[in-house]
Write an enzyme that holds these catalytic residues in place. Structure first.
Site, mmCIF file in Angstrom:
data_model
loop_
_atom_site.group_PDB
_atom_site.id
_atom_site.type_symbol
_atom_site.label_atom_id
_atom_site.label_comp_id
_atom_site.label_asym_id
_atom_site.label_seq_id
_atom_site.Cartn_x
_atom_site.Cartn_y
_atom_site.Cartn_z
ATOM 1 N N SER A 278 -1.276 79.273 5.328
ATOM 2 C CA SER A 278 0.292 78.887 5.376
ATOM 3 C C SER A 278 0.449 77.418 4.798
ATOM 4 O O SER A 278 -0.451 76.859 4.450
ATOM 5 C CB SER A 278 0.558 78.791 6.785
ATOM 6 O OG SER A 278 0.217 77.792 7.314
ATOM 7 N N LYS A 279 1.705 77.096 4.478
ATOM 8 C CA LYS A 279 2.006 75.944 3.567
ATOM 9 C C LYS A 279 1.316 74.855 4.680
ATOM 10 O O LYS A 279 1.079 73.770 4.224
ATOM 11 C CB LYS A 279 3.318 75.916 3.369
ATOM 12 C CG LYS A 279 3.831 77.080 2.563
ATOM 13 C CD LYS A 279 5.288 76.873 1.963
ATOM 14 C CE LYS A 279 5.955 77.763 1.404
ATOM 15 N NZ LYS A 279 5.879 78.217 0.341
ATOM 16 N N ARG A 280 1.190 75.014 6.061
ATOM 17 C CA ARG A 280 0.973 74.023 6.919
ATOM 18 C C ARG A 280 -0.528 73.791 6.700
ATOM 19 O O ARG A 280 -0.914 72.553 7.255
ATOM 20 C CB ARG A 280 1.324 74.444 8.352
ATOM 21 C CG ARG A 280 2.522 74.816 8.747
ATOM 22 C CD ARG A 280 2.743 73.840 10.043
ATOM 23 N NE ARG A 280 4.334 73.580 9.968
ATOM 24 C CZ ARG A 280 5.021 72.583 9.074
ATOM 25 N NH1 ARG A 280 4.405 72.196 8.125
ATOM 26 N NH2 ARG A 280 6.256 72.853 9.155
#
Length: 513
Positions: A278-280
């Site tokens: 994920s972008k996290r």
RNA sequence: GCCCCCAUCGUCUAGCGGCCCAGGACACCGCUCUUUCACAGCGGCAGCACGGGUUCGAAUCCCGUUGGGGGCACCA
């Protein structure tokens, strides 16, 4: 039978036949939406598309899906362009380079979508829908169905009078595309035949009540109008494929395009745990990897390994080799986990394949970032690095290790930091070693590697009777400040006699104090 | 809940019915080389999720189970 459901031939599912594009007819696209920083998943998707087109001698289209003004940003757009340039993915059509299907930003294509929408409605492929989500859910409940089922097709065949009645209530309709009453079969390039049962995909919204066209419409419209032949994208989009296929069939029937593109759904890239990267997740950030010191060609190599392989017994290759060997049909279907260790090992291999002069250039930004260099290289600095870079080429996995390995050559003698662990490793005889070494080196006739080594071996190994391992440790610490460094005698030669003597003396003083 | 996808060493993968009591790479563990660390070389550990079929023969085909993942918006 509705027009949308007349196209039942398996061939319009995107399956091949005589109409399949090959060679130079191949047209692929990558179409990020400019939100956030470039993600490795995005780059891998772009890479596979690019590799396929380049392999075929086809065309790469770059299109920007910037229909969400609230989230899109120019900074993100710039970052994506920079990311593609960095990894060496080029494109033939797109913003900035133009092309026969311009504009390539969806925000500039509103009239096109409006035209298509009119034709879809006229052709009976799309219809106005007045139902609110609450009403749909209520109807499901009343009928004893699962309320989560999704849109129920209530407005499919409203009479003109019913439509007028809704309008008189002040309701504004959305536009929905009618899904056929048969199974939708997709011949996926990586997954084979995928069947979506009739009734499992609800009629979907393509235009908001306020008139804004939505992604499920604009994406296939542009693919159709831009003549895209192959759509390679993430598996997360597989379940939206039947909707797009239905739309593409409509476009063909309306004469807007010649064929339904072929789809290929790439396995997802997973992060730690088992989740989609994920972008996290910091590992998803392309530029973080660049900062860490991955080479772009190594990034391409590693990304290429995620779902594809060049040969049974080989996994290091250049971008050009990837292009030469790439075939969509060889893409695997199972998800791949990002493995930082493997990525860096691949990077190490590429680092070693570099010409030393090339490596030197690549290392400079990292030395600058670490404050070891300022502006252009002085001739003296260049000479030092030309001597030292080859020595560290086998010792690095990522470029960000360069400052640690080379720093001792670039700092002033008085600024050399002697690291704690190096100090702690010094044995009692260190002082004697430093004294004997200094004595052996002051009057050394010729200051070069072999002579330095010979003199020190004579003084320490023979003179003091020390094992080489213990004899040279203190010298390494004195000269480089670290326990691990480039080869010692070469380092001394590069540093020069004066600095070497000063550093030996400095550590000697430190041992007394 | 519904739909879809996936399933070979810890990880990435090769394998597309017999060449496989499964090959490579990373990681890990030894050894060699060696002034440190690397590089290089050699060796080792470790896998076809399970159950049914089909077949003379299955990691490879089919079905099921289990497990994992993705998707189900007037977001892209």
């Amino acid at each position: 039978m509705s027009p949308a459901s007349t196209a039942t031939s398996p061939d319009t599912s995107g399956a091949a036949g005589l109409d399949e594009a090959t060679g130079a007819d191949v047209r692929v696209r990558f179409c990020p939406s400019p939100t956030g920083t470039p993600h490795v998943g995005l780059v891998r998707t772009a890479l596979f598309n690019w590799a396929w087109a380049r392999h075929c001698g086809g065309t790469v289209v770059f299109r920007v899906e910037d229909t969400d003004a609230a989230r899109d940003s120019q900074e993100s757009m710039d970052a994506i362009v920079e990311a593609l340039a960095w990894v060496g993915i080029d494109y033939d059509e797109g913003p900035g380079v133009g092309g026969p299907h311009a504009p390539y930003r969806q925000s500039e294509r509103r009239e096109t979508y409006a035209d298509v929408v009119v034709r879809l409605v006229e052709g009976g492929y799309a219809y106005e829908s007045f139902s609110t989500p609450e009403e749909v859910e209520e109807r499901h409940r009343a009928a004893g169905r699962d309320p989560q089922l999704g849109y129920d097709g209530f407005d499919r065949d409203l009479t003109p009078a019913q439509v007028q009645a809704f309008r008189d209530q002040g309701r504004e309709p959305v536009l929905r595309v009618r899904m056929p009453d048969e199974d939708v079969v997709v011949e996926d390039l990586v997954r084979g035949t995928v069947t979506f049962p009739a009734g499992s995909v609800p009629d979907f919204v393509v235009v908001r009540a306020n008139g804004q066209p939505l992604y499920p419409l604009v994406n296939p419209v542009d693919d159709a109008l831009m003549g895209i032949t192959h759509v390679l994208r993430g598996e997360d989009l597989l379940s939206s494929t039947p909707r797009q296929v239905v739309l593409h069939r409509a476009f063909v029937e309306l004469g807007l395009s010649r064929r339904v593109p072929r789809f290929g759904h790439l396995p997802l890239v997973l992060g730690e745990g088992n989740r989609k990267l994920s972008k996290r997740d910091p590992q998803s950030d392309l530029f973080l990897h660049r900062e860490r010191g991955l080479l772009p060609e190594a990034m391409v190599n590693y990304l290429g390994l995620l779902g594809w392989s060049i040969a049974p017994d080989r996994d290091v290759f250049t971008p050009a080799e990837m292009v030469a060997a790439f075939d969509v049909r060889d893409i695997g279907a199972n998800p791949a986990r990002w493995d930082q260790k493997k990525a860096e090992a691949i990077n190490g291999d590429h680092l070693r394949m570099l010409a030393p002069e090339d490596l030197l250039e690549r290392v400079l930004p990292y030395l600058r970032a670490a404050g070891l260099l300022d502006g252009d290289l002085t001739p003296a600095q260049r000479r030092l690095l030309e001597g030292a870079v080859p020595l560290v080429q086998t010792r690095m996995a990522v470029l960000s290790e360069a400052p640690g390995m080379l720093g001792f050559l670039l700092v002033a003698d008085e600024d050399l930091v002697v690291e704690e662990d190096a100090l702690a490793a010094l044995r009692p005889e260190a002082a004697d070693v430093l004294d004997a070494s200094a004595a052996a080196l002051v009057d050394l006739a010729e200051w070069e590697t072999a002579a330095v080594e010979a003199a020190l071996r004579a003084a320490l190994v023979e003179g003091l009777g020390l094992k080489a391992k213990f004899a040279f440790g203190p010298l390494r610490t004195a000269v480089t400040g670290r326990r691990v460094s480039p080869p010692l005698f070469e380092s001394m030669e590069l540093l020069g006699r004066e600095s070497t003597m000063l550093r030996l003396a400095a550590l000697r003083r430190r041992l007394e104090g």
